[in-house]
Design an enzyme around this catalytic site. Structure first.
Site, PDB file in Angstrom:
ATOM      1  N   SER A  43       0.842  -1.240  -0.133  1.00 36.76           N
ATOM      2  CA  SER A  43       0.001  -0.041   0.172  1.00 36.76           C
ATOM      3  C   SER A  43       0.775   1.431   0.057  1.00 36.76           C
ATOM      4  CB  SER A  43      -0.970  -0.018   1.140  1.00 36.76           C
ATOM      5  OG  SER A  43      -0.066  -0.328   2.458  1.00 36.76           O
ATOM      6  N   ASP A 346      -3.249   7.457   8.510  1.00 32.62           N
ATOM      7  CA  ASP A 346      -4.579   6.483   9.094  1.00 32.62           C
ATOM      8  C   ASP A 346      -4.368   5.513  10.145  1.00 32.62           C
ATOM      9  OD1 ASP A 346      -3.412   4.783   7.611  1.00 32.62           O
ATOM     10  OD2 ASP A 346      -4.972   4.617   6.147  1.00 32.62           O
ATOM     11  N   HIS A 349      -0.663   3.826   7.476  1.00 31.62           N
ATOM     12  CA  HIS A 349       0.003   4.752   6.312  1.00 31.62           C
ATOM     13  C   HIS A 349       0.447   6.069   6.522  1.00 31.62           C
ATOM     14  CE1 HIS A 349      -2.982   1.653   5.053  1.00 31.62           C
ATOM     15  NE2 HIS A 349      -2.004   1.272   4.289  1.00 31.62           N
TER      16      HIS A 349
END
Length: 412
Positions: A43, A346, A349
């Site tokens: 990610s 978050d 991330h």
């Protein structure tokens, strides 16, 4: 060939590119820019290969605001408030943002390369976690092996299944391409956290899968490769909230987890060193994610940050603004008014500000492995001019529904 260590910021991605371009200039009559990038990872590199139904449920809101609020002003299935390192890499080379592979399969054009990275992806194959009954994280089935399969399918579709030696077309395709192997393996440790699986087993398997991947691309395809190490996962909000290990290190993070990551990076670097000898036709760089991250935590004000650990977007009122049941983007979550002051976006991330520093940077250390001009040791760098138009953005995968409304408000 050289390695980069203790870079001042994750923005070091840009100077990695400049170093490679200078090496190209050194070895040829004229300096040719990279025409394509092939990116892999999780990610931290994924620019749109995942949707809300294909990642662990706690992070299935990336297709909604406030994800994307800072730069794109809309969600793009990037796990941040804005751009990622790979976006800045593309911009620094005057390339368009990379097309996610799954959009390429749907017919979206790709002029600057392909992004094969998948959020939630692991170095170890999905079946390993199934056998260990780790079913909570069963929504991301793509591993680094999956990404390699996708790349080989792409190469075959270009008529270059046999790699660089399959004619001038294929040589031009791969010789002028940058292979960016973003951090991969952090999820392997996260998914096995507090399980009975020893971290040494995870490390050995993850390194084995990563090196197998690298051997394939180096043998036939890649001439220029950047390999990111893992960041200090023990400094992430989710880790500090959920980890059963109480000890802290000099960064104020989970000591045991960070030690496991450091051990992983050391083994990875030893493998890369061996690859430089085995594949001496290639330029292979190691990007020290750990050193970059640690440097920021130790010098917050210098880099314009005020909050090292709390999540900008998440559960207001929690110790680190993080709760699995009030994840960023959920109806009950809130977002800070200034993401640029936060390292963490978050809970897992990072913010765009952490990916791209806004001031002039210099290479602090550059170890010389072969005969490299002394000019490479210190190169003053400037971020791309804000007056330069942003490169086009590929369309996103379909959202699960209309974006949920959000308001920017202070978080505790």
């Amino acid at each position: 060939m050289l390695t980069i260590s203790r870079t001042p910021l994750i923005m070091g991605a840009v100077f990695v590119i400049l170093i490679i371009k200078m090496i190209i200039a050194q070895s040829s009559a004229s300096s040719l820019p990279f025409t394509k990038i092939f990116a892999f990872g999780d990610s931290y590199t994924d620019t749109g290969n995942t949707g809300p139904s294909s990642v662990p449920s706690v992070f299935n809101y990336a297709s909604r605001l406030p994800y994307g609020m800072t730069f794109f002003h809309r969600p793009t299935n990037r796990y941040s408030d804005g751009r990622l390192v790979i976006d800045f890499v593309a911009s620094s080379l005057s390339l368009h943002y990379l097309t996610p592979y799954r959009l390429l399969k749907r017919g979206v054009a790709s002029s600057s390369g392909v992004n094969f990275a998948v959020a939630g992806s692991t170095a170890i194959e999905y079946e390993f976690f199934v056998k260990q009954n780790l079913s909570f994280f069963d929504r991301t089935r793509e591993s680094l092996g999956t990404q390699l399969t996708w790349f080989l399918e792409y190469a075959k579709a270009q008529g270059c299944e046999q790699g660089r030696d399959q004619g001038s077309k294929c040589m031009n395709l791969f010789d002028n391409a940058l292979f960016w192997v973003g951090e991969i393996g952090a999820n392997d440790y996260a998914y096995t956290l507090a399980s009975a699986i020893p971290s040494t087993v995870v490390r050995d398997l993850a390194i084995k899968r990563t090196t197998a991947f690298l051997k394939v691309i180096l043998k036939k395809y890649a001439k220029y490769v950047v390999i990111q190490g893992l960041p200090p996962a023990g400094c992430l909000v989710a880790s500090m909230t959920l980890s059963p290990f109480p000890g802290r290190d000099d960064l104020g993070c989970i000591k045991r987890m960070n030690q496991e990551i450091q051990d992983h990076n050391e083994v990875l670097q030893s493998k890369i060193k061996a690859f430089r000898k085995q594949f001496n036709h290639s330029v292979i760089l190691y990007a020290d994610y750990w050193g970059a991250y640690a440097s920021v935590i130790k010098n917050l004000s210098k880099y314009g940050f005020t909050e090292p650990f709390k999540a900008c977007c998440g559960a207001k009122g929690e110790r680190y603004n993080f709760n699995f049941f009030d994840a960023c983007g959920s109806p009950s979550s809130s977002v800070c008014p200034e993401p640029s002051k936060y390292i963490n976006w978050d809970g897992v991330h990072l913010t765009e500000a952490m990916y791209r520093h806004r001031r002039r940077r210099e290479i602090s250390t550059c170890r010389e492995l072969v005969a490299v001009p002394k000019a490479l040791i210190q190169i003053p760098l400037f971020p791309p001019s804000p007056l330069t138009p942003a490169p086009p953005l590929p369309p996103s995968l379909p959202n699960s529904g209309d974006p949920a409304p959000f308001t920017a408000e202070p978080t505790a």
